[in-house]
Design an enzyme around this catalytic site. Structure first.
Site, PDB file in Angstrom:
ATOM      1  N   ASP A   1      -4.500  32.179  10.623  1.00 42.68           N
ATOM      2  CA  ASP A   1      -5.969  32.189  10.604  1.00 42.68           C
ATOM      3  C   ASP A   1      -6.530  33.587  10.394  1.00 42.68           C
ATOM      4  O   ASP A   1      -5.879  34.587  10.676  1.00 42.68           O
ATOM      5  CB  ASP A   1      -6.508  31.612  11.912  1.00 42.68           C
ATOM      6  CG  ASP A   1      -5.956  32.336  13.130  1.00 42.68           C
ATOM      7  OD1 ASP A   1      -4.745  32.683  13.113  1.00 42.68           O
ATOM      8  OD2 ASP A   1      -6.717  32.572  14.084  1.00 42.68           O
ATOM      9  N   GLU A   2      -7.742  33.623   9.896  1.00 39.46           N
ATOM     10  CA  GLU A   2      -8.595  34.819   9.900  1.00 39.46           C
ATOM     11  C   GLU A   2      -7.944  36.074   9.333  1.00 39.46           C
ATOM     12  O   GLU A   2      -7.954  37.133   9.949  1.00 39.46           O
ATOM     13  CB  GLU A   2      -9.089  35.103  11.340  1.00 39.46           C
ATOM     14  CG  GLU A   2      -9.908  33.962  11.899  1.00 39.46           C
ATOM     15  CD  GLU A   2     -10.484  34.276  13.278  1.00 39.46           C
ATOM     16  OE1 GLU A   2     -11.630  33.887  13.540  1.00 39.46           O
ATOM     17  OE2 GLU A   2      -9.788  34.901  14.099  1.00 39.46           O
ATOM     18  N   VAL A   3      -7.392  35.959   8.151  1.00 39.24           N
ATOM     19  CA  VAL A   3      -6.916  37.157   7.452  1.00 39.24           C
ATOM     20  C   VAL A   3      -8.094  37.692   6.647  1.00 39.24           C
ATOM     21  O   VAL A   3      -8.590  37.005   5.749  1.00 39.24           O
ATOM     22  CB  VAL A   3      -5.749  36.812   6.501  1.00 39.24           C
ATOM     23  CG1 VAL A   3      -5.172  38.086   5.884  1.00 39.24           C
ATOM     24  CG2 VAL A   3      -4.684  36.014   7.228  1.00 39.24           C
TER      25      VAL A   3
ATOM     26  N   HIS B   1      -3.873  38.867  12.732  1.00 38.26           N
ATOM     27  CA  HIS B   1      -3.747  38.857  14.201  1.00 38.26           C
ATOM     28  C   HIS B   1      -2.415  39.465  14.634  1.00 38.26           C
ATOM     29  O   HIS B   1      -1.782  38.963  15.567  1.00 38.26           O
ATOM     30  CB  HIS B   1      -3.851  37.418  14.733  1.00 38.26           C
ATOM     31  CG  HIS B   1      -5.244  36.882  14.696  1.00 38.26           C
ATOM     32  ND1 HIS B   1      -6.135  37.019  15.737  1.00 38.26           N
ATOM     33  CD2 HIS B   1      -5.920  36.212  13.729  1.00 38.26           C
ATOM     34  CE1 HIS B   1      -7.298  36.446  15.419  1.00 38.26           C
ATOM     35  NE2 HIS B   1      -7.199  35.956  14.199  1.00 38.26           N
TER      36      HIS B   1
END
Lengths: 693, 693
Positions: A317-319, A254
């Site tokens: 988050d969300e790598v 992100h």
């Protein structure tokens, strides 16, 4: 002169403890207090209302000034009305045993006791923070009466259930000006929230001025960022209202906006530009370079000084790992360090990061993904996965917060959020020590589809019910009571300057192109945006950061209060428990909807934004007609022909399909009317799958 | 895809000059431009709209940024939508020959030319000031169409009639926070006003921080004043919108608040306290002491540096002279200096004052009373007495401004202000040179009965019609066209953040104590505050600075648009010129009013603020009933019995008596219906004398 108060007087022959379900009509507190007794009579709030402040804390005097200003907004009194006095005769006396901490801390005492009689009120609290909470309770009690503005006599002892009650706001995706943040802080204070989680960096924007690394905001923000002066101003504004501000800088994923100015931080080759689409993207910080940690040390040091709170949120988050997979040097590093997969690599990064955060005297916080046994027990886990992952963390000795179930961007009904209990599922049988590690929760207002204009309507009033879940005793769960009070609170928040109602009206008038927009308003009032992430899947062209947010889906509130009330009335009618007037009201509503399309067509002919929703208006008309026909059958005690019934049920189903990405929320109740008229058992019409995700 | 635009296309086979009366439905400009031709087609305003800026003035770039932000507010586009470009393909190209002056001057060129075609728009002006005016015209042209937002093809040449077009705002009596001033500056810019006259001192408050004489604001303001930083911020904000700010410090009268900290300035013995009542009071500056002029030299020097405008308003109105009469030293001074009366003494004061003002490089301005032959011709006279006194001044060589007839606090209908022509009466036959001395006019929003909450509703939308009087050609006088456009402008101003509509809704809900306030809203929509100064004469107890402004009279707008439209429909019906549907609309309105009282009573039982207006609601119900009965007679072509007629006319008269200091504005039209049903010639029911002054 007791008209209108007779109900209250009947209720209160003695001081009786009341639960939220038993609330008398006059008491619309939210969150509901830990203990409430109703007394006799009321205390007048006239323009000679006076406040005595006891306690040496300058912050207490500030809280008193803010309170008086709020009271003026609510009652329409003037700056010269209401006085601060030293007199023992003051209308309200506030007292705190001690100041709250200079930098507000997690777990500071927020309890208070509020005693109101016909002759005066007293608010006592161990700390100024408790006084702030009690003052908001007082404000929620103010109402107009036959004798003018007044608060009812009550005795309240109150304390929060959880010490961390937050709201995440995301200006990373759509920038939100300072005044939007401030008015939402006012709303947060009004429902006793105590943490603003400020999500300040995203693929789509880096929103804080960095004097040390100015290319972060200069190249990563399109010019839309908070100056450090503004940050300090907002932090102070929040502090004055008993709200901590936890900044989040999301890493290693992100993070595209960081790389526009500093491509050397990334794991893949540049150049980078600010992301315009929504979703999960590949760019990620390179965790294998020492220069990365040098940069982060400098950056976190600067931000740690700017944000006084103890906690520092690093995202995590969300790598998706694609840049890591594609980079031979990173693969080599992983082999050399025995890191078996990307999760191991991220854990390595987080260990390094945690040391930097700790070096700057902060406690690291991050999303579920950062939880790994390598990390020290001091870190705080914010769970987007659910109570089970929160419970697992607590069992491993980690403190955590619940956000799963509190995502305001998913357009869920308030009742769904209200039902999300941090100690549910796997968390129910935690030991007391483990339960202590569950600090509370945070609602998340992700920013893909909100602007400064409509964000309030996604947060409010639903946020108030989540605030109640986190403040009030676990037993406070009655949904009807919650909705009754929520309707009041929603309109009370208008006086705090929140725009969830005002801007809906403005947006509807913009679409209609003028004052005479009532037909569009009627339609707006009975629809809801589709749920979950369906806005993107249903879109005809992929929305981006350039896509205007000026359509009906943007103006509509996430939950239709009118559809909810209509459904409740239909349920009463079908169950035979109608009150006098119920059927007449149902008929009036159906008739209005049936006849609305004619007026709406005139608007649609003039406006592309209305034209888009004209099919919904036709469906609304159809539903009105069908509902009235079903009522006619019911009134005559006569079943319709079977073919009619099946045909109409198909029409209702069709009317409940998403159009223009919104749903006509009265369809389920109309189905029930048709089923009831046919002598069938009414069933719930589920939200179409396509409209859910 | 030309639905909805067919009317326009029919109108525009050729480019035709149009007057305001001929305006097509799509053009709602106010002020109406000097010359307007309508072309074919329209220019789309999508999220890829772009603006090219030609001209080196940094202020031009600022104006462009403000414009784009306004355009976003109006269309719901986002910060990333719309771009500034250097491209020749830009949607709108703006150009100014030269910057406007650093400090905006009286009489700077404000002309502009705006050409819009389907492929692009060009705005040219000699100065950046003209560009600002033209950009507001562009914004007023934006509307939603079947093809999205767009502006119609037009060719406009425009220039103001008068160089001074102002609004006086009075925070002296009720303090008005900076955000209230700023949003009203936005509104002023929107209708091309160019002077904010900021009335900063009064009996009831001294509102500017003085570093030189800090007891002025410290002791004379109750803590409600503008800091010098705030003043500079507001001056800059106004400058960026092409608005000059003229400060007024009223002297030698209207000055009690000065004397709280500096009693030695007064003509009578102290001590003084801030005045709480409204009216004209005795305290006045002592014009006979040299120390007075020393003080004023210091004070005016400080303020002259703070306010960059060329003009400095010294007030000068309403000195009752009682303190002068009672002070033997002053009497002695008058005798010694051959001053025969108080007017002579004030003229002496003004001569001294004028020298001080001039010393600080400012031009003195004051109210009618300062006009004396002893004063130099450079001073500017603001006339509260009327066009005759303005003409007299012009003949004597003095420049002047008209404010008589533009007092917004008197609650007059827009049409009354619109009819006030500066070159009327004695001014009609001024020579051209004398006419040049009439600089324009200023509306006055005196502050006795306005707070930050409701001041917008007293200024807007009526101010827009006065702005048209001062900007547009003298021949633009059609009242119907004015009202048609005013209704649109009123709602367009909502997008500028003005609160005249939003805060009425909020105030009505406050009175009703909740969301379900529609019955009170229905009543609010047909009433008006009593006129002139009758609010004070009709008050049961004398209002003061402590009196809350939260009653129906405060929520109601000065002019009821619904009563006006109802009256117009009744006139059509009686004259036999009805359109289809007119009688049905009249019946629907009368029925709604007849049935409203039942719902309002439920609110009145719960709220003292509604209870106060319950008699009006009963009267409204009566008027609804009478109107319907009269219509029945008309429909049957049958005259009512004479006794019925006289009895009902008496009831109507009774219903038009002021109650709770407001008037039921549909009464005159109902009288006409009754008269028509009886075969009598309809007559105008005058506003009762008691409600006029």
């Amino acid at each position: 002169m007791v008209r209108g108060f007779s109900l209250l007087l009947l209720l209160v022959a003695v001081m009786t403890p009341l639960t939220a379900e038993q609330e008398p009509a006059q008491i619309h507190l939210m969150p509901w207090p830990a203990s409430l007794k109703i007394g006799a009579g009321q205390l007048a709030i006239s323009n000679s209302f006076s406040l005595a402040v006891h306690g040496g804390d300058p912050r207490l005097r500030k809280a008193a000034a803010i309170f008086l200003n709020d009271l003026r907004r609510q009652t329409g009194m003037l700056p010269l009305d209401f006085t601060v006095t030293g007199s023992a005769e003051a209308s309200l006396t506030i007292h705190s045993d001690r100041p709250s901490r200079d930098v507000q801390e997690l777990g500071e005492d927020e309890t208070y006791a509020l005693e109101i009689s016909a002759t005066g009120a007293k608010l006592d609290a161990p700390t100024t923070l408790g006084v702030m909470r009690g003052l908001q309770t007082f404000l929620q009690l103010v109402r107009i009466t036959p004798q003018g503005f007044a608060v009812p006599a009550v005795s309240i002892q109150d304390a929060p259930r959880f010490p961390w009650r937050g709201l995440l706001i995301d200006p990373g995706r759509h920038f939100l000006p300072v005044d939007v943040i401030k008015r939402n802080l006012d709303g947060m204070a009004a429902v006793k929230l105590n943490v603003l989680h400020w999500h300040l960096s995203e693929y789509q924007g880096f929103r804080v001025e960095s004097k040390r690394f100015p290319k972060l905001h200069e190249m990563g923000s399109d010019g839309f960022y908070y100056t450090q002066d503004e940050i300090r101003e907002v932090v102070m504004y929040a502090r004055d209202r008993g709200i901590r501000i936890v900044p989040e800088f999301d890493m290693p994923g992100h993070s595209t906006s960081w790389f526009v100015g500093y491509p050397e931080l990334a794991s893949g080759p540049g150049p980078y530009s600010v992301e315009r689409k929504w979703g999960v993207f590949d760019p990620a910080i390179d965790p294998t370079k020492e220069s990365t940690y040098k940069f982060l040390d400098g950056f976190i040091g600067e931000m740690a000084a700017l944000f006084p709170d103890q906690f520092f949120h690093v995202g995590g988050d969300e790598v998706n790992g694609k840049q890591w997979d594609a980079n031979p040097k990173i693969q080599e590093f992983m082999r050399a360090h025995g890191l078996k997969n990307n999760a191991d690599l991220q854990a390595y990064f987080n260990q390094r990061l945690q040391k930097i955060v700790a070096k700057h005297s902060k406690t690291m916080e991050g999303w579920d993904e950062i939880l790994r046994p390598e990390l020290p027990k001091s870190i705080v886990i914010q769970s987007w996965r659910g109570p089970q992952s929160l419970a697992d963390a607590a069992r491993q000795g980690y403190r955590g917060l619940l956000s799963s179930g509190y995502y305001l961007d998913l357009m869920s009904p308030t009742s769904a959020h209200y039902a999300v209990e941090p100690f549910a599922d796997g968390a129910a049988n935690l030991s007391d020590a483990e339960k202590q590690r569950v600090l509370g929760g945070e609602a998340c207002m992700w920013g893909e589809f909100v602007s400064g204009e409509n964000i309030d309507s996604r947060i409010w009033p639903r946020m108030a019910a989540i605030a109640e879940r986190l403040w009030s005793p676990q037993a406070v769960t009655d949904v009807n009571s919650m909705y009754d009070r929520l309707d009041e609170i929603s309109h009370w928040l208008d006086f705090y300057g929140l725009k969830h109602n005002a801007n809906r009206d403005l947006m509807v008038r913009r679409m209609a192109g003028g004052e005479e927009s009532s037909a569009l308003r009627t339609l707006t009032d009975v629809i809801e945006p589709t749920k979950g992430y369906s806005r993107e899947t249903l879109a005809t062209s992929q929305p981006t950061a350039f896509t205007p947010l000026n359509r009906l889906i943007d103006a509509a509130q996430p939950e239709s209060a009118i559809a909810r009330r209509f459904s409740a009335m239909v349920d009463l009618l079908i169950s035979g428990k109608m009150k006098p007037g119920t059927e007449i009201q149902i008929r009036a509503m159906l008739t209005k909807w049936r006849d609305n399309d004619m007026k709406l067509r005139a608007l649609a002919a003039k406006s592309s934004l209305v034209e888009e929703v004209a099919p919904l208006s036709q469906d609304l008309s159809t539903l009105g007609t069908l509902g009235l026909q079903a009522l006619d059958y019911l009134d005559r005690g006569e079943h319709p022909p079977e073919a009619w019934t099946s045909q109409q049920l198909a029409l209702v189903q069709q009317a409940f399909q998403p159009k223009a990405q919104v749903l006509l929320m009265i369809a389920p109740a109309v189905q029930k009317l048709i089923q009831a008229s046919a002598g069938e058992k009414p069933t719930e019409l589920p939200i179409p799958r396509s409209a859910q995700d």
